[in-house]
Design an enzyme around this catalytic site. Structure first.
Site, PDB file in Angstrom:
ATOM      1  N   ARG A   1     -44.715 -91.493 -11.760  1.00 42.47           N
ATOM      2  CA  ARG A   1     -45.170 -90.409 -11.253  1.00 42.47           C
ATOM      3  C   ARG A   1     -44.868 -90.070  -9.862  1.00 42.47           C
ATOM      4  NH1 ARG A   1     -49.933 -90.019  -8.796  1.00 42.47           N
ATOM      5  NH2 ARG A   1     -50.563 -91.994  -9.722  1.00 42.47           N
TER       6      ARG A   1
ATOM      7  N   ASP B   1     -39.050 -66.576  -8.442  1.00 36.45           N
ATOM      8  CA  ASP B   1     -38.257 -67.217  -9.823  1.00 36.45           C
ATOM      9  C   ASP B   1     -37.125 -66.588 -10.018  1.00 36.45           C
ATOM     10  OD1 ASP B   1     -38.044 -67.729 -12.392  1.00 36.45           O
ATOM     11  OD2 ASP B   1     -40.182 -67.368 -12.994  1.00 36.45           O
TER      12      ASP B   1
END
Length: 384
Positions: free
Chosen positions: A46, A170
């Protein structure tokens, strides 16, 4: 080094012990420590995984940023970025944006006290007029989804810098191969890597790149804390896809330009939204800040009955959501990708019952035109 070469080289020198040309898939959850208080640099996947790190370093190089981050999806990436803000903060957002992003903002983060104002980000004046004392960021799509409006990233970045706001772009539709927002002053880029970067409709992933090292540290803290990271297998798939980004995008753009011109001349097509067309409102702006116009087309037909015909009667072009893969896809934003946006807002924006969206692939463009032609012909013959 040219960005196309940089993309091919991602992960090439990762495994010096064996000389593997492709980065290995480190399919492990944890890593053995060499000694007490010692680490190999990896402790738990992780927090960091070598395959994911190769991808994160690769996208950072392509985008010209300090650090990259890989997530389980594009939505996970945007969710992580929103955690940079706190209750009462205000963000200005592209109005005709992807419906999933709108849903995330309005149905999830709105209840936690974040405020969002949606404006036409192709207009600097509208963005400036939306500023509030509590505005903390601008979230803009470099090419909007689905209407393909063009944002002036340099001007918007300058405005953000003057007001000490984060400028988040984006850049999914254009990728760093065509546009590098960080070079134009943006602070953060975000991608649905499921699309052009992976490029084969076979994995879900999200990527973020931060320009500033201190901002990158904040994002890493959130990435590690929340844990919506990309697994090693999917990281490898995205790396593999990115190696051919330039050749795919070149072919897809070439096809899109030809298809847009053909659609523009079709008698049952009322309007074509494609920035590569000289008549598009953002054509000159995009030509000045990007290396190309992308491979997304939106077009409006003259009769709503044609929508179902084109969705279901095309034989080569698939009726499917998503975009950016090697296969050409067609979808109906009003009921598919943008259904979560309120009907009255869709109507005002022009996301209507005659608008279709094409993600143009790498097939022979003559076959794509022939496929659309035969579908149009079936409606004319009453065979729909």
């Amino acid at each position: 080094m040219h960005i196309s070469t940089e993309a091919v080289q991602i992960g090439l020198d990762w495994d010096s012990r064996t000389g593997a040309v492709t980065v290995p898939i480190y399919q492990t959850a944890t890593f053995r420590h060499p000694g007490l208080g010692q680490s190999t640099g990896y402790d738990y996947s992780r927090s960091g995984n070598p395959t994911r790190q190769a991808l994160e370093e690769g996208i950072a190089r392509l985008d010209g940023g300090a650090r990259g981050f890989a997530y389980a999806s594009g939505m996970a990436a945007i969710t992580n970025l929103l955690m940079l803000f706190q209750r009462g903060d205000h963000l200005i957002v592209t109005e005709d944006l992807y419906g999933g992003t709108y849903r995330l903002f309005e149905q999830i983060f709105h209840q936690y006290g974040l405020e969002f104002t949606y404006v036409d980000t192709s207009s600097l004046d509208e963005v400036a007029a939306a500023l509030k004392p509590n505005t903390k960021a601008l979230f803009v799509e470099s090419l909007t989804n689905p209407l393909l409006k063009v944002a002036d990233i340099r001007a918007l970045s300058n405005l953000c810098r003057e007001r000490q706001l984060l400028c988040i772009v984006d850049n999914t539709f254009l990728t760093p191969y065509l546009l590098r927002p960080l070079d134009l002053g943006a602070d953060i880029t975000v991608y649905s890597a499921s699309k052009y970067l992976a490029g084969h409709n076979d994995t879900i992933a999200g990527l973020v790149v931060a320009k500033d090292p201190q901002l990158a540290e904040r994002i890493y803290f959130l990435q590690n804390s929340v844990g919506a990271v990309l697994g090693p297998q999917d990281s490898w798939l995205v790396i593999r896809g990115m190696k051919t980004l330039s050749v795919r995008m070149d072919r897809q753009q070439e096809n899109a330009a030809a298809l847009a011109s053909w659609l523009e001349g079709h008698p049952t097509v009322a309007k074509v939204h494609y920035p590569g067309l000289a008549g598009h409102a953002g054509h000159d702006l995009l030509k000045g800040q990007a290396r190309g116009f992308g491979a997304m087309i939106a077009f409006e037909v003259t009769d709503p009955a044609l929508v179902e015909t084109l969705l279901l009667k095309t034989r080569l072009i698939s009726f499917a959501e998503s975009l950016g893969g090697v296969e050409t896809l067609i979808t109906f934003p009003e009921l598919q990708t943008h259904a979560d946006i309120k009907a009255e807002i869709r109507a005002r924006l022009g996301i209507n019952n005659v608008l279709l969206r094409l993600s143009v692939g790498i097939e022979d463009v003559n076959d794509l035109i022939a496929d659309l032609e035969q579908a149009f012909a079936q409606e004319e013959k009453g065979e729909a």
